[in-house]
Design a protein around this motif. Structure first.
Motif, PDB file in Angstrom:
ATOM      1  N   LYS A  15     -47.804  33.513  47.326  1.00  0.00           N
ATOM      2  CA  LYS A  15     -48.185  34.013  48.651  1.00  0.00           C
ATOM      3  C   LYS A  15     -49.471  33.354  49.122  1.00  0.00           C
ATOM      4  O   LYS A  15     -49.604  32.986  50.292  1.00  0.00           O
ATOM      5  CB  LYS A  15     -48.375  35.535  48.603  1.00  0.00           C
ATOM      6  CG  LYS A  15     -47.095  36.300  48.829  1.00  0.00           C
ATOM      7  CD  LYS A  15     -47.384  37.677  49.424  1.00  0.00           C
ATOM      8  CE  LYS A  15     -46.087  38.401  49.766  1.00  0.00           C
ATOM      9  NZ  LYS A  15     -46.268  39.877  49.768  1.00  0.00           N
ATOM     10  N   LEU A  16     -50.380  33.219  48.213  1.00  0.00           N
ATOM     11  CA  LEU A  16     -51.635  32.590  48.585  1.00  0.00           C
ATOM     12  C   LEU A  16     -51.390  31.169  49.073  1.00  0.00           C
ATOM     13  O   LEU A  16     -51.888  30.757  50.122  1.00  0.00           O
ATOM     14  CB  LEU A  16     -52.579  32.555  47.388  1.00  0.00           C
ATOM     15  CG  LEU A  16     -53.960  32.041  47.754  1.00  0.00           C
ATOM     16  CD1 LEU A  16     -54.992  33.142  47.579  1.00  0.00           C
ATOM     17  CD2 LEU A  16     -54.368  30.839  46.950  1.00  0.00           C
ATOM     18  N   GLN A  46     -49.780  31.223  52.490  1.00  0.00           N
ATOM     19  CA  GLN A  46     -50.673  31.646  53.567  1.00  0.00           C
ATOM     20  C   GLN A  46     -51.699  30.580  53.904  1.00  0.00           C
ATOM     21  O   GLN A  46     -52.057  30.396  55.068  1.00  0.00           O
ATOM     22  CB  GLN A  46     -51.376  32.951  53.184  1.00  0.00           C
ATOM     23  CG  GLN A  46     -50.443  34.152  53.232  1.00  0.00           C
ATOM     24  CD  GLN A  46     -51.171  35.472  53.028  1.00  0.00           C
ATOM     25  OE1 GLN A  46     -52.391  35.545  53.157  1.00  0.00           O
ATOM     26  NE2 GLN A  46     -50.418  36.512  52.701  1.00  0.00           N
ATOM     27  N   VAL A  47     -52.171  29.874  52.905  1.00  0.00           N
ATOM     28  CA  VAL A  47     -53.126  28.803  53.183  1.00  0.00           C
ATOM     29  C   VAL A  47     -52.442  27.718  54.005  1.00  0.00           C
ATOM     30  O   VAL A  47     -53.009  27.190  54.963  1.00  0.00           O
ATOM     31  CB  VAL A  47     -53.688  28.215  51.872  1.00  0.00           C
ATOM     32  CG1 VAL A  47     -54.422  26.903  52.134  1.00  0.00           C
ATOM     33  CG2 VAL A  47     -54.615  29.213  51.205  1.00  0.00           C
ATOM     34  N   ASN A 101     -51.555  29.633  57.642  1.00  0.00           N
ATOM     35  CA  ASN A 101     -52.686  30.089  58.458  1.00  0.00           C
ATOM     36  C   ASN A 101     -53.673  28.963  58.768  1.00  0.00           C
ATOM     37  O   ASN A 101     -54.293  28.951  59.816  1.00  0.00           O
ATOM     38  CB  ASN A 101     -53.443  31.222  57.752  1.00  0.00           C
ATOM     39  CG  ASN A 101     -52.564  32.423  57.494  1.00  0.00           C
ATOM     40  OD1 ASN A 101     -51.370  32.390  57.783  1.00  0.00           O
ATOM     41  ND2 ASN A 101     -53.144  33.476  56.947  1.00  0.00           N
ATOM     42  N   LEU A 102     -53.824  28.041  57.838  1.00  0.00           N
ATOM     43  CA  LEU A 102     -54.810  26.990  58.028  1.00  0.00           C
ATOM     44  C   LEU A 102     -54.165  25.652  58.409  1.00  0.00           C
ATOM     45  O   LEU A 102     -54.877  24.699  58.719  1.00  0.00           O
ATOM     46  CB  LEU A 102     -55.628  26.808  56.739  1.00  0.00           C
ATOM     47  CG  LEU A 102     -56.895  27.628  56.548  1.00  0.00           C
ATOM     48  CD1 LEU A 102     -56.674  29.084  56.853  1.00  0.00           C
ATOM     49  CD2 LEU A 102     -57.433  27.466  55.125  1.00  0.00           C
ATOM     50  N   GLY A 103     -52.865  25.594  58.398  1.00  0.00           N
ATOM     51  CA  GLY A 103     -52.193  24.329  58.679  1.00  0.00           C
ATOM     52  C   GLY A 103     -52.577  23.274  57.668  1.00  0.00           C
ATOM     53  O   GLY A 103     -52.742  22.104  57.990  1.00  0.00           O
ATOM     54  N   PHE A 104     -52.744  23.711  56.443  1.00  0.00           N
ATOM     55  CA  PHE A 104     -53.275  22.841  55.398  1.00  0.00           C
ATOM     56  C   PHE A 104     -52.137  22.259  54.566  1.00  0.00           C
ATOM     57  O   PHE A 104     -51.157  22.944  54.282  1.00  0.00           O
ATOM     58  CB  PHE A 104     -54.204  23.670  54.512  1.00  0.00           C
ATOM     59  CG  PHE A 104     -55.173  22.870  53.705  1.00  0.00           C
ATOM     60  CD1 PHE A 104     -56.391  22.481  54.241  1.00  0.00           C
ATOM     61  CD2 PHE A 104     -54.871  22.512  52.404  1.00  0.00           C
ATOM     62  CE1 PHE A 104     -57.295  21.749  53.487  1.00  0.00           C
ATOM     63  CE2 PHE A 104     -55.764  21.770  51.651  1.00  0.00           C
ATOM     64  CZ  PHE A 104     -56.985  21.393  52.190  1.00  0.00           C
ATOM     65  N   GLN A 105     -52.259  21.004  54.201  1.00  0.00           N
ATOM     66  CA  GLN A 105     -51.265  20.389  53.312  1.00  0.00           C
ATOM     67  C   GLN A 105     -51.823  20.390  51.892  1.00  0.00           C
ATOM     68  O   GLN A 105     -52.730  19.637  51.566  1.00  0.00           O
ATOM     69  CB  GLN A 105     -50.977  18.951  53.772  1.00  0.00           C
ATOM     70  CG  GLN A 105     -49.990  18.230  52.861  1.00  0.00           C
ATOM     71  CD  GLN A 105     -49.934  16.741  53.160  1.00  0.00           C
ATOM     72  OE1 GLN A 105     -50.535  16.283  54.143  1.00  0.00           O
ATOM     73  NE2 GLN A 105     -49.239  15.984  52.330  1.00  0.00           N
ATOM     74  N   ILE A 106     -51.258  21.250  51.051  1.00  0.00           N
ATOM     75  CA  ILE A 106     -51.803  21.426  49.706  1.00  0.00           C
ATOM     76  C   ILE A 106     -51.312  20.348  48.754  1.00  0.00           C
ATOM     77  O   ILE A 106     -50.113  20.080  48.665  1.00  0.00           O
ATOM     78  CB  ILE A 106     -51.416  22.811  49.149  1.00  0.00           C
ATOM     79  CG1 ILE A 106     -52.031  23.911  50.021  1.00  0.00           C
ATOM     80  CG2 ILE A 106     -51.861  22.960  47.701  1.00  0.00           C
ATOM     81  CD1 ILE A 106     -51.654  25.315  49.597  1.00  0.00           C
ATOM     82  N   LEU A 107     -52.239  19.720  48.066  1.00  0.00           N
ATOM     83  CA  LEU A 107     -51.861  18.749  47.035  1.00  0.00           C
ATOM     84  C   LEU A 107     -52.046  19.346  45.645  1.00  0.00           C
ATOM     85  O   LEU A 107     -51.248  19.114  44.767  1.00  0.00           O
ATOM     86  CB  LEU A 107     -52.703  17.480  47.164  1.00  0.00           C
ATOM     87  CG  LEU A 107     -52.491  16.661  48.427  1.00  0.00           C
ATOM     88  CD1 LEU A 107     -53.331  15.393  48.386  1.00  0.00           C
ATOM     89  CD2 LEU A 107     -51.026  16.304  48.594  1.00  0.00           C
ATOM     90  N   LEU A 108     -53.154  20.040  45.462  1.00  0.00           N
ATOM     91  CA  LEU A 108     -53.371  20.726  44.184  1.00  0.00           C
ATOM     92  C   LEU A 108     -54.064  22.058  44.398  1.00  0.00           C
ATOM     93  O   LEU A 108     -54.758  22.256  45.388  1.00  0.00           O
ATOM     94  CB  LEU A 108     -54.173  19.890  43.195  1.00  0.00           C
ATOM     95  CG  LEU A 108     -54.850  18.584  43.584  1.00  0.00           C
ATOM     96  CD1 LEU A 108     -55.985  18.795  44.535  1.00  0.00           C
ATOM     97  CD2 LEU A 108     -55.351  17.896  42.334  1.00  0.00           C
ATOM     98  N   ALA A 109     -53.842  22.943  43.465  1.00  0.00           N
ATOM     99  CA  ALA A 109     -54.452  24.258  43.561  1.00  0.00           C
ATOM    100  C   ALA A 109     -54.729  24.763  42.168  1.00  0.00           C
ATOM    101  O   ALA A 109     -54.062  24.358  41.210  1.00  0.00           O
ATOM    102  CB  ALA A 109     -53.531  25.226  44.296  1.00  0.00           C
ATOM    103  N   ARG A 110     -55.720  25.619  42.080  1.00  0.00           N
ATOM    104  CA  ARG A 110     -56.179  26.034  40.758  1.00  0.00           C
ATOM    105  C   ARG A 110     -56.812  27.406  40.854  1.00  0.00           C
ATOM    106  O   ARG A 110     -57.682  27.633  41.689  1.00  0.00           O
ATOM    107  CB  ARG A 110     -57.215  25.019  40.310  1.00  0.00           C
ATOM    108  CG  ARG A 110     -57.718  25.170  38.950  1.00  0.00           C
ATOM    109  CD  ARG A 110     -58.332  23.882  38.522  1.00  0.00           C
ATOM    110  NE  ARG A 110     -59.655  23.679  39.085  1.00  0.00           N
ATOM    111  CZ  ARG A 110     -60.290  22.532  39.030  1.00  0.00           C
ATOM    112  NH1 ARG A 110     -59.716  21.474  38.507  1.00  0.00           N
ATOM    113  NH2 ARG A 110     -61.486  22.423  39.529  1.00  0.00           N
TER     114      ARG A 110
END
Lengths: 175, 175
Positions: free
Chosen positions: A113-114, A117-118, A121-130
């Motif tokens: 979910k996080l 939502q990122v 809501n932020l229009g962000f393209q996620i490459l990595l998360a931790r």
DNA sequence: GTTAGTGCAAACCTTTTGCAGCTCT
DNA sequence: AGAGCTGCAAAAGGTTTGCACTAAC
């Protein structure tokens, strides 16, 4: 022998599979643990005594940039080095006990979910998360209570020190 | 002047409020940014040219161990140093653009749920937690598409490099 | 007056770099 | 054959430590 996934991926992209890389890839892939560069180097040296620490760093960097392994800090438990794991499994959080060093992995809906939502809501393209969580595991909560009790009976001044994470045996460096 | 919270908390615990600490506390507390030790040192030096870099590290370490500030890595954007922020606000994730370096903060229900689930499912006592997300912000997604287009028109070999995060102007160190 | 905190210099740990030589494909 | 990798030595970046002196309480 390691799952062929990583090696195939590299071969397809024209990355050379040297003897050294094969050793390192097998170690990372089959260890099932969170290894740091030094541990990896020590293990690799047993299979090839000539293998250099620098090669370990270069290989890890490449795998990281290729998105094949993830880099963790594990809340800097044990120092400022990084830890590595293959990016096979689902995204998960790392929960590390600051007393005994045990690392538990937490999978669950909040993580997805996080991420979602990122992105939305932020229009962000996620490459990595931790996500990393530090504290005390259920066992160490009990142990710490005992430690503090003992301290209370013997020397109150020591209580201050006990308030900070006890230095675990696994710790390799400076306090 | 900084919000009195941190200073009061230290005073109560018998920590001495030296001139140097007052300067550093004010900077951390009022900056509203994520500063690293070096930035903090440079800013503090302007108010007290004698203040030493070591004092910055020692103060940060103390604040961290007291739980008054949180330490961030920001996905090692810009290097291996750490960044610091006061632990006033609600828990939140840090979303960092690997192209322009912009840091957005994400508050939301998944963060709380994750915390709760780790505590309940694992019986874990959480002391600190950190979620960091790296990728491209909405603006940089567009910019990157353009960069790649231009590259495609001029020199295909360059495409490989463009696949990796462009080196941002803010970056201070080794690539 | 004590004891904690500071500055300075030097060490330390982790990671990166330059370059000559080796080796995958 | 030749670009890509490796090993070695050296450097760099970030942070910590030992110790004598200073200043907060």
């Amino acid at each position: 022998m390691a799952h062929p996934g990583i090696k195939d991926s590299l071969r397809e992209r024209g990355v050379r599979l040297t003897r050294q890389r094969r050793i390192l890839l097998d170690l990372i892939d089959t260890s099932g643990q969170h290894l740091d560069a030094e541990q990896l180097f020590q293990m690799a040296k047993k299979k090839d005594p000539k293998l250099n620490r620098v090669t370990v760093y270069r290989t890890l960097k490449m795998l990281k940039q290729s998105g094949l392994v993830d880099e963790l800090d594990l809340m800097h438990y044990g120092g400022d080095q990084h830890y590595y794991e293959t990016r096979l499994k689902q995204e998960h959080a790392h929960v590390i006990c600051l007393r005994c060093g045990k690392v538990e992995e937490f999978f669950g809906e909040p993580i997805h979910k996080l991420r979602k939502q990122v992105e939305e809501n932020l229009g962000f393209q996620i490459l990595l998360a931790r996500t990393e969580v530090g504290g005390y595991c259920s066992n160490c909560q009990i142990m710490r209570a005992r430690e503090i009790d003992i301290v209370r009976e013997t020397d109150l001044a020591e209580l201050e020190k006990a308030e900070q994470p006890a230095s675990p045996a696994a710790k390799r460096k400076r306090a």
